[in-house]
Design a protein around this motif. Structure first.
Motif, PDB file in Angstrom:
ATOM      1  N   ARG A   1      65.023  26.373  29.439  1.00  0.00           N
ATOM      2  CA  ARG A   1      65.083  27.023  30.748  1.00  0.00           C
ATOM      3  C   ARG A   1      66.534  26.980  31.201  1.00  0.00           C
ATOM      4  NH1 ARG A   1      61.584  23.179  32.985  1.00  0.00           N
ATOM      5  NH2 ARG A   1      62.781  23.405  34.893  1.00  0.00           N
ATOM      6  N   MET A   2      66.913  27.899  32.087  1.00  0.00           N
ATOM      7  CA  MET A   2      68.310  27.982  32.528  1.00  0.00           C
ATOM      8  C   MET A   2      68.761  26.714  33.237  1.00  0.00           C
ATOM      9  SD  MET A   2      69.613  30.596  31.297  1.00  0.00           S
ATOM     10  CE  MET A   2      70.964  31.377  32.122  1.00  0.00           C
ATOM     11  N   ASP A   3      67.872  26.044  33.989  1.00  0.00           N
ATOM     12  CA  ASP A   3      68.302  24.816  34.651  1.00  0.00           C
ATOM     13  C   ASP A   3      68.570  23.722  33.617  1.00  0.00           C
ATOM     14  OD1 ASP A   3      65.567  24.779  34.178  1.00  0.00           O
ATOM     15  OD2 ASP A   3      65.119  23.488  35.886  1.00  0.00           O
ATOM     16  N   ASP A   4      67.840  23.761  32.495  1.00  0.00           N
ATOM     17  CA  ASP A   4      68.125  22.827  31.402  1.00  0.00           C
ATOM     18  C   ASP A   4      69.491  23.141  30.787  1.00  0.00           C
ATOM     19  OD1 ASP A   4      65.672  21.566  31.763  1.00  0.00           O
ATOM     20  OD2 ASP A   4      64.675  22.781  30.227  1.00  0.00           O
ATOM     21  N   THR A   5      69.808  24.422  30.678  1.00  0.00           N
ATOM     22  CA  THR A   5      71.105  24.833  30.143  1.00  0.00           C
ATOM     23  C   THR A   5      72.215  24.327  31.050  1.00  0.00           C
ATOM     24  OG1 THR A   5      70.117  26.800  29.167  1.00  0.00           O
ATOM     25  CG2 THR A   5      72.499  26.812  29.449  1.00  0.00           C
ATOM     26  N   PHE A   6      72.021  24.469  32.351  1.00  0.00           N
ATOM     27  CA  PHE A   6      73.021  23.978  33.300  1.00  0.00           C
ATOM     28  C   PHE A   6      73.219  22.475  33.123  1.00  0.00           C
ATOM     29  CE2 PHE A   6      74.157  22.299  37.533  1.00  0.00           C
ATOM     30  CZ  PHE A   6      75.395  22.910  37.663  1.00  0.00           C
ATOM     31  N   GLN A   7      72.135  21.739  32.972  1.00  0.00           N
ATOM     32  CA  GLN A   7      72.239  20.291  32.777  1.00  0.00           C
ATOM     33  C   GLN A   7      72.954  19.974  31.460  1.00  0.00           C
ATOM     34  OE1 GLN A   7      71.695  18.047  35.085  1.00  0.00           O
ATOM     35  NE2 GLN A   7      71.091  19.760  36.407  1.00  0.00           N
ATOM     36  N   ALA A   8      72.687  20.761  30.429  1.00  0.00           N
ATOM     37  CA  ALA A   8      73.359  20.543  29.141  1.00  0.00           C
ATOM     38  C   ALA A   8      74.856  20.793  29.272  1.00  0.00           C
ATOM     39  CB  ALA A   8      72.746  21.451  28.078  1.00  0.00           C
ATOM     40  N   ILE A   9      75.222  21.830  30.010  1.00  0.00           N
ATOM     41  CA  ILE A   9      76.648  22.110  30.226  1.00  0.00           C
ATOM     42  C   ILE A   9      77.273  20.996  31.048  1.00  0.00           C
ATOM     43  CG2 ILE A   9      78.276  23.710  31.349  1.00  0.00           C
ATOM     44  CD1 ILE A   9      76.348  25.982  30.501  1.00  0.00           C
ATOM     45  N   LYS A  10      76.538  20.495  32.022  1.00  0.00           N
ATOM     46  CA  LYS A  10      77.029  19.389  32.844  1.00  0.00           C
ATOM     47  C   LYS A  10      77.294  18.148  31.981  1.00  0.00           C
ATOM     48  CE  LYS A  10      76.334  18.726  37.665  1.00  0.00           C
ATOM     49  NZ  LYS A  10      75.500  18.646  38.822  1.00  0.00           N
ATOM     50  N   ARG A  11      76.489  17.999  30.934  1.00  0.00           N
ATOM     51  CA  ARG A  11      76.686  16.866  30.003  1.00  0.00           C
ATOM     52  C   ARG A  11      77.775  17.174  28.979  1.00  0.00           C
ATOM     53  NH1 ARG A  11      71.000  17.185  30.153  1.00  0.00           N
ATOM     54  NH2 ARG A  11      70.994  18.191  28.107  1.00  0.00           N
ATOM     55  N   ARG A  12      78.424  18.333  29.129  1.00  0.00           N
ATOM     56  CA  ARG A  12      79.527  18.769  28.262  1.00  0.00           C
ATOM     57  C   ARG A  12      79.065  19.077  26.845  1.00  0.00           C
ATOM     58  NH1 ARG A  12      82.968  20.525  31.667  1.00  0.00           N
ATOM     59  NH2 ARG A  12      84.898  19.408  31.690  1.00  0.00           N
ATOM     60  N   GLU A  13      77.885  19.651  26.728  1.00  0.00           N
ATOM     61  CA  GLU A  13      77.375  20.046  25.421  1.00  0.00           C
ATOM     62  C   GLU A  13      77.935  21.431  25.098  1.00  0.00           C
ATOM     63  OE1 GLU A  13      73.128  19.651  25.112  1.00  0.00           O
ATOM     64  OE2 GLU A  13      73.189  17.623  25.951  1.00  0.00           O
ATOM     65  N   HIS A  14      78.892  21.455  24.191  1.00  0.00           N
ATOM     66  CA  HIS A  14      79.582  22.694  23.829  1.00  0.00           C
ATOM     67  C   HIS A  14      78.630  23.764  23.310  1.00  0.00           C
ATOM     68  CE1 HIS A  14      83.716  21.296  24.323  1.00  0.00           C
ATOM     69  NE2 HIS A  14      83.292  20.127  23.865  1.00  0.00           N
ATOM     70  N   VAL A  15      77.617  23.361  22.589  1.00  0.00           N
ATOM     71  CA  VAL A  15      76.683  24.321  22.005  1.00  0.00           C
ATOM     72  C   VAL A  15      75.998  25.130  23.116  1.00  0.00           C
ATOM     73  CG1 VAL A  15      74.576  24.564  20.641  1.00  0.00           C
ATOM     74  CG2 VAL A  15      76.335  22.938  19.937  1.00  0.00           C
ATOM     75  N   ALA A  16      75.574  24.463  24.177  1.00  0.00           N
ATOM     76  CA  ALA A  16      74.900  25.157  25.286  1.00  0.00           C
ATOM     77  C   ALA A  16      75.862  26.133  25.957  1.00  0.00           C
ATOM     78  CB  ALA A  16      74.369  24.150  26.303  1.00  0.00           C
TER      79      ALA A  16
END
Length: 189
Positions: free
Chosen positions: A8-23
């Motif tokens: 889900r997009m909110d999960d993507t936002f959280q992944a980006i917040k965790r600095r996950e380059h892949v997301a």
């Protein structure tokens, strides 16, 4: 990590917040071209549209930790692009107004009469004639006839942004052919 389609997009936002380059990379790959097309609709300039879309992604990556929770990341990206485009258009309008004011100030200042080189004048008119048809008409009405962008837009039944875009392209084309000095010549024509 799952793909964005699986998250889900909110999960993507959280992944980006965790600095996950892949997301972030996947988000970029999915939305960059769409955002460029959206920005180009406003600006009518592909390079600027690409710059703005890229800036939005860079800012998202750089400032993600300071941002409040974003539940609809897609909407956030499009709103950011729209706002930057509107700010850019506003800046261009102010810039055009300032150029016009500067030219008028130079004309009314006590500057000694400049003898116009007829050959150079012919070159300027020749380059103006090389402009695409609509740009040529708009440029002549705005610069040679001294009309305001809004007047020309109303006469031609187009938007002020379209007039602004054609003027920007015309100035860029003329500068590429004659250099910056043509601006002074245009102020005395």
């Amino acid at each position: 990590m799952a793909s964005i389609g699986e998250l889900r997009m909110d999960d993507t936002f959280q992944a980006i917040k965790r600095r996950e380059h892949v997301a972030w990379k996947q988000l970029f790959e999915i939305y960059f071209k769409k955002l460029v097309l959206f920005a180009e609709y406003f600006l009518m300039d592909r390079e600027e549209a690409e710059d703005i879309a890229q800036e939005v992604f860079v800012d998202l990556w750089t400032n993600v930790r300071e941002l409040p929770e974003i539940s609809n990341l897609k909407s956030y990206l499009f709103v950011q692009v729209r706002n930057r485009c509107l700010n850019r258009l506003k800046h261009l309008h102010v810039e055009d107004f300032s150029k016009q004011w500067l030219l008028e100030a130079q004309m009314y200042a006590e500057i000694p009469e400049v003898e116009i080189d007829q050959e150079l004048l012919k070159r300027v008119y020749g380059v103006i004639e090389e402009l695409p048809d609509q740009s040529k008409v708009i440029f002549k009405r705005c610069v040679l006839d001294g009309k305001k962008y809004r007047e020309v837009a109303q006469e031609m039944e187009i938007s002020v942004n379209t007039v602004n875009t054609h003027m920007k392209r015309a100035y860029k084309f003329i500068r590429s052919r004659l250099g910056v000095s043509f601006l002074i010549l245009l102020s005395v024509i």
